[in-house]
Design a protein around this motif. Structure first.
Motif, PDB file in Angstrom:
ATOM      1  N   ILE A   1       3.735  46.171   6.171  1.00 54.20           N
ATOM      2  CA  ILE A   1       4.217  47.349   6.915  1.00 54.20           C
ATOM      3  C   ILE A   1       3.022  48.116   7.493  1.00 54.20           C
ATOM      4  O   ILE A   1       2.209  48.678   6.760  1.00 54.20           O
ATOM      5  CB  ILE A   1       5.078  48.302   6.056  1.00 54.20           C
ATOM      6  N   TYR A   2       2.920  48.088   8.813  1.00 52.48           N
ATOM      7  CA  TYR A   2       1.919  48.877   9.533  1.00 52.48           C
ATOM      8  C   TYR A   2       2.653  50.044  10.197  1.00 52.48           C
ATOM      9  O   TYR A   2       3.869  50.186  10.047  1.00 52.48           O
ATOM     10  CB  TYR A   2       1.215  48.030  10.605  1.00 52.48           C
ATOM     11  N   SER A   3       1.932  50.880  10.940  1.00 48.95           N
ATOM     12  CA  SER A   3       2.615  52.004  11.596  1.00 48.95           C
ATOM     13  C   SER A   3       1.938  52.404  12.901  1.00 48.95           C
ATOM     14  O   SER A   3       0.790  52.038  13.166  1.00 48.95           O
ATOM     15  CB  SER A   3       2.653  53.230  10.657  1.00 48.95           C
ATOM     16  N   VAL A   4       2.683  53.166  13.693  1.00 45.83           N
ATOM     17  CA  VAL A   4       2.142  53.747  14.920  1.00 45.83           C
ATOM     18  C   VAL A   4       2.791  55.118  15.092  1.00 45.83           C
ATOM     19  O   VAL A   4       3.977  55.292  14.778  1.00 45.83           O
ATOM     20  CB  VAL A   4       2.412  52.832  16.151  1.00 45.83           C
ATOM     21  N   VAL A   5       2.019  56.093  15.547  1.00 43.52           N
ATOM     22  CA  VAL A   5       2.590  57.421  15.814  1.00 43.52           C
ATOM     23  C   VAL A   5       3.293  57.366  17.164  1.00 43.52           C
ATOM     24  O   VAL A   5       2.720  56.905  18.158  1.00 43.52           O
ATOM     25  CB  VAL A   5       1.511  58.520  15.816  1.00 43.52           C
ATOM     26  N   GLY A   6       4.558  57.804  17.184  1.00 45.27           N
ATOM     27  CA  GLY A   6       5.336  57.812  18.423  1.00 45.27           C
ATOM     28  C   GLY A   6       5.395  59.216  19.006  1.00 45.27           C
ATOM     29  O   GLY A   6       5.962  60.124  18.406  1.00 45.27           O
ATOM     30  N   TYR A   7       4.781  59.390  20.161  1.00 44.07           N
ATOM     31  CA  TYR A   7       4.801  60.682  20.867  1.00 44.07           C
ATOM     32  C   TYR A   7       5.961  60.711  21.847  1.00 44.07           C
ATOM     33  O   TYR A   7       6.395  59.659  22.323  1.00 44.07           O
ATOM     34  CB  TYR A   7       3.480  60.889  21.631  1.00 44.07           C
ATOM     35  N   GLU A   8       6.451  61.903  22.145  1.00 44.54           N
ATOM     36  CA  GLU A   8       7.478  62.017  23.182  1.00 44.54           C
ATOM     37  C   GLU A   8       6.778  61.910  24.541  1.00 44.54           C
ATOM     38  O   GLU A   8       5.860  62.679  24.825  1.00 44.54           O
ATOM     39  CB  GLU A   8       8.205  63.359  23.039  1.00 44.54           C
ATOM     40  N   LEU A   9       7.231  60.967  25.350  1.00 45.88           N
ATOM     41  CA  LEU A   9       6.574  60.698  26.631  1.00 45.88           C
ATOM     42  C   LEU A   9       6.296  61.966  27.429  1.00 45.88           C
ATOM     43  O   LEU A   9       5.204  62.149  27.984  1.00 45.88           O
ATOM     44  CB  LEU A   9       7.427  59.726  27.454  1.00 45.88           C
ATOM     45  N   GLY A  10       7.283  62.859  27.481  1.00 46.76           N
ATOM     46  CA  GLY A  10       7.136  64.087  28.266  1.00 46.76           C
ATOM     47  C   GLY A  10       5.978  64.959  27.821  1.00 46.76           C
ATOM     48  O   GLY A  10       5.482  65.789  28.593  1.00 46.76           O
ATOM     49  N   LYS A  11       5.504  64.770  26.567  1.00 43.29           N
ATOM     50  CA  LYS A  11       4.385  65.570  26.057  1.00 43.29           C
ATOM     51  C   LYS A  11       3.049  64.858  26.222  1.00 43.29           C
ATOM     52  O   LYS A  11       2.050  65.257  25.633  1.00 43.29           O
ATOM     53  CB  LYS A  11       4.633  65.913  24.581  1.00 43.29           C
ATOM     54  N   THR A  12       3.045  63.783  27.025  1.00 41.12           N
ATOM     55  CA  THR A  12       1.791  63.019  27.195  1.00 41.12           C
ATOM     56  C   THR A  12       1.462  62.755  28.666  1.00 41.12           C
ATOM     57  O   THR A  12       0.648  61.900  28.983  1.00 41.12           O
ATOM     58  CB  THR A  12       1.892  61.640  26.493  1.00 41.12           C
ATOM     59  N   ILE A  13       2.111  63.492  29.561  1.00 41.31           N
ATOM     60  CA  ILE A  13       1.948  63.239  31.003  1.00 41.31           C
ATOM     61  C   ILE A  13       0.826  64.116  31.575  1.00 41.31           C
ATOM     62  O   ILE A  13       0.628  65.236  31.140  1.00 41.31           O
ATOM     63  CB  ILE A  13       3.289  63.563  31.723  1.00 41.31           C
ATOM     64  N   SER A  14       0.105  63.586  32.556  1.00 37.13           N
ATOM     65  CA  SER A  14      -0.899  64.388  33.262  1.00 37.13           C
ATOM     66  C   SER A  14      -0.289  64.906  34.563  1.00 37.13           C
ATOM     67  O   SER A  14       0.459  64.197  35.225  1.00 37.13           O
ATOM     68  CB  SER A  14      -2.130  63.540  33.602  1.00 37.13           C
ATOM     69  N   GLU A  15      -0.632  66.135  34.920  1.00 39.23           N
ATOM     70  CA  GLU A  15      -0.151  66.686  36.205  1.00 39.23           C
ATOM     71  C   GLU A  15      -0.967  66.148  37.366  1.00 39.23           C
ATOM     72  O   GLU A  15      -0.647  66.374  38.527  1.00 39.23           O
ATOM     73  CB  GLU A  15      -0.297  68.224  36.200  1.00 39.23           C
TER      74      GLU A  15
ATOM     75  N   ARG B   1       0.840  54.085  29.311  1.00 40.72           N
ATOM     76  CA  ARG B   1       1.360  54.355  27.972  1.00 40.72           C
ATOM     77  C   ARG B   1       2.016  53.086  27.416  1.00 40.72           C
ATOM     78  O   ARG B   1       2.608  52.310  28.164  1.00 40.72           O
ATOM     79  CB  ARG B   1       2.428  55.478  28.006  1.00 40.72           C
ATOM     80  N   GLY B   2       1.936  52.936  26.108  1.00 40.74           N
ATOM     81  CA  GLY B   2       2.664  51.859  25.438  1.00 40.74           C
ATOM     82  C   GLY B   2       4.063  52.370  25.130  1.00 40.74           C
ATOM     83  O   GLY B   2       4.252  53.192  24.240  1.00 40.74           O
ATOM     84  N   VAL B   3       5.053  51.949  25.910  1.00 44.80           N
ATOM     85  CA  VAL B   3       6.424  52.439  25.728  1.00 44.80           C
ATOM     86  C   VAL B   3       7.077  51.660  24.583  1.00 44.80           C
ATOM     87  O   VAL B   3       7.135  50.430  24.604  1.00 44.80           O
ATOM     88  CB  VAL B   3       7.238  52.290  27.037  1.00 44.80           C
ATOM     89  N   CYS B   4       7.543  52.406  23.568  1.00 49.43           N
ATOM     90  CA  CYS B   4       8.051  51.787  22.337  1.00 49.43           C
ATOM     91  C   CYS B   4       9.572  51.675  22.341  1.00 49.43           C
ATOM     92  O   CYS B   4      10.268  52.654  22.624  1.00 49.43           O
ATOM     93  CB  CYS B   4       7.642  52.617  21.120  1.00 49.43           C
ATOM     94  N   ALA B   5      10.071  50.498  22.000  1.00 46.63           N
ATOM     95  CA  ALA B   5      11.502  50.338  21.712  1.00 46.63           C
ATOM     96  C   ALA B   5      11.621  50.365  20.194  1.00 46.63           C
ATOM     97  O   ALA B   5      10.940  49.599  19.502  1.00 46.63           O
ATOM     98  CB  ALA B   5      12.006  49.016  22.271  1.00 46.63           C
TER      99      ALA B   5
ATOM    100  N   ALA C   1      12.284  61.789  28.964  1.00 44.39           N
ATOM    101  CA  ALA C   1      11.133  62.558  28.458  1.00 44.39           C
ATOM    102  C   ALA C   1      10.904  62.332  26.967  1.00 44.39           C
ATOM    103  O   ALA C   1       9.782  62.397  26.478  1.00 44.39           O
ATOM    104  CB  ALA C   1      11.324  64.045  28.740  1.00 44.39           C
ATOM    105  N   GLU C   2      12.010  62.045  26.231  1.00 44.14           N
ATOM    106  CA  GLU C   2      11.851  61.874  24.773  1.00 44.14           C
ATOM    107  C   GLU C   2      11.558  60.424  24.356  1.00 44.14           C
ATOM    108  O   GLU C   2      11.457  60.112  23.173  1.00 44.14           O
ATOM    109  CB  GLU C   2      13.057  62.418  24.005  1.00 44.14           C
ATOM    110  N   THR C   3      11.375  59.531  25.325  1.00 44.98           N
ATOM    111  CA  THR C   3      11.038  58.138  25.018  1.00 44.98           C
ATOM    112  C   THR C   3       9.773  58.089  24.148  1.00 44.98           C
ATOM    113  O   THR C   3       8.764  58.703  24.497  1.00 44.98           O
ATOM    114  CB  THR C   3      10.740  57.354  26.328  1.00 44.98           C
ATOM    115  N   PRO C   4       9.802  57.374  23.003  1.00 51.91           N
ATOM    116  CA  PRO C   4       8.587  57.317  22.182  1.00 51.91           C
ATOM    117  C   PRO C   4       7.524  56.428  22.820  1.00 51.91           C
ATOM    118  O   PRO C   4       7.821  55.334  23.310  1.00 51.91           O
ATOM    119  CB  PRO C   4       9.067  56.724  20.851  1.00 51.91           C
ATOM    120  N   VAL C   5       6.304  56.932  22.850  1.00 53.31           N
ATOM    121  CA  VAL C   5       5.187  56.147  23.392  1.00 53.31           C
ATOM    122  C   VAL C   5       4.014  56.159  22.408  1.00 53.31           C
ATOM    123  O   VAL C   5       3.850  57.090  21.631  1.00 53.31           O
ATOM    124  CB  VAL C   5       4.699  56.672  24.773  1.00 53.31           C
TER     125      VAL C   5
END
Length: 300
Positions: free
Chosen positions: A144-158, A164-168, A205-209
């Motif tokens: 069992i390994y892990s990855v932190v999943g961020y909400e895509l909308g909180k990782t965008i540049s203006e 981004r690695g989009v996680c399913a 926006a809430e897609t985990p990345v």
């Protein structure tokens, strides 16, 4: 046993030209790495291992050793082109390092405990370190390994598109697959990714990345060595090919070796993808200091 934090910093000198120019964002001249290390120590990490290039090791140590001495154990590992290549002959025209998964492999002899991996120039937020430390101390195993999943909308540049690695994620909270999307941006208020053919596809926006904040058991080293050999067999003559962490995570799942747990965080990520991002990073850190999330001077 306290987990270790592995910081991928081998690309820094090439990005900045010289380490003297490492950008200072905090009110007392702190770099983004300083905040990551501070958060990691608070969360219970016991050692920091830096992956750097040997040609700027001296300069790097002069910046970080005085701050960290007596606070946390440190170690330095060098990512060099000929490390772990076995019988393969590195092509003369290869100038690019072999990638992030090769960087991890270079730390094989420095780490014997569960560990996390982060990029040097991303701000991940305290919550992510707390969740990762808890995972590494309580749940991390050879399968069992892990990855932190961020909400895509909180990782965008203006200021332009981002990769981004989009996680399913499956129903049990494990990674089903990860797809590297190299061109994500906001288009008329909707986040989209663009394919090579120019077609646009919406993303919520809430897609985990993934922002390259991974948690591993040391068993990842032998898997990475096997996969790196396979990678070199196929890609040795391609000067742009890179061996990335998601390749290892994907094969770990695909070959039935185990699962990758997605650790969701509501943290706001920030980093400097474009130089125009810098004032925003500075403002965000000042705000966090004003709220009391960090002291005015991290290492005083």
């Amino acid at each position: 046993m306290q987990p270790t934090l592995l910081i991928l910093a081998a690309g820094m000198a090439s990005r900045y030209g010289s380490l003297k120019q490492i950008q200072q964002f905090g009110p007392s001249g702190e770099t983004i790495i300083d905040y990551s290390i501070y958060d990691a120590i608070r969360a219970g990490f016991g050692k920091i291992v830096f992956i750097i290039r040997e040609n700027f090791a001296q300069e790097f140590k002069e910046i970080f050793e005085p701050k960290l001495k007596g606070r946390v154990a440190t170690d330095y590992v060098y990512q060099e082109m000929d490390a772990f290549v076995g019988d393969h002959q590195v092509p003369a025209d290869r100038t690019k390092p072999w990638g992030t998964a090769h960087a991890i492999l270079c730390a094989k002899n420095a780490i014997n405990e569960p560990f996390a991996v982060i990029n040097a120039d991303d701000f991940y937020g305290a919550d992510a370190f707390v969740k990762m430390a808890a995972f590494l101390k309580g749940e991390s195993t050879t399968d069992i390994y892990s990855v932190v999943g961020y909400e895509l909308g909180k990782t965008i540049s203006e200021h332009g598109s981002v990769s981004r690695g989009v996680c399913a994620v499956d129903g049990a909270g494990f990674l089903a697959e990860i797809n590297e999307r190299t061109k994500i941006y906001t288009d008329n208020g909707q986040i989209v990714y663009e394919n090579g053919d120019g077609s646009k596809h919406p993303l919520a926006a809430e897609t985990p990345v993934s922002m390259n904040f991974w948690g591993f058991d040391p068993s990842v080293f032998s898997l990475s060595q096997d996969l790196f050999n396979e990678f070199l067999d196929k890609n040795l003559s391609n000067p742009k090919a890179e061996f990335f962490i998601p390749i290892v995570a994907d094969e770990f799942i695909r070959r039935g070796k185990g699962k990758v747990k997605v650790l969701p965080t509501s943290s706001q990520w920030f980093g400097v993808t474009y130089k125009e991002d810098a004032p925003g990073v500075q403002a965000s850190l000042s705000e966090l200091v004003a709220q009391g999330a960090y002291p005015n001077n991290l290492w005083k």
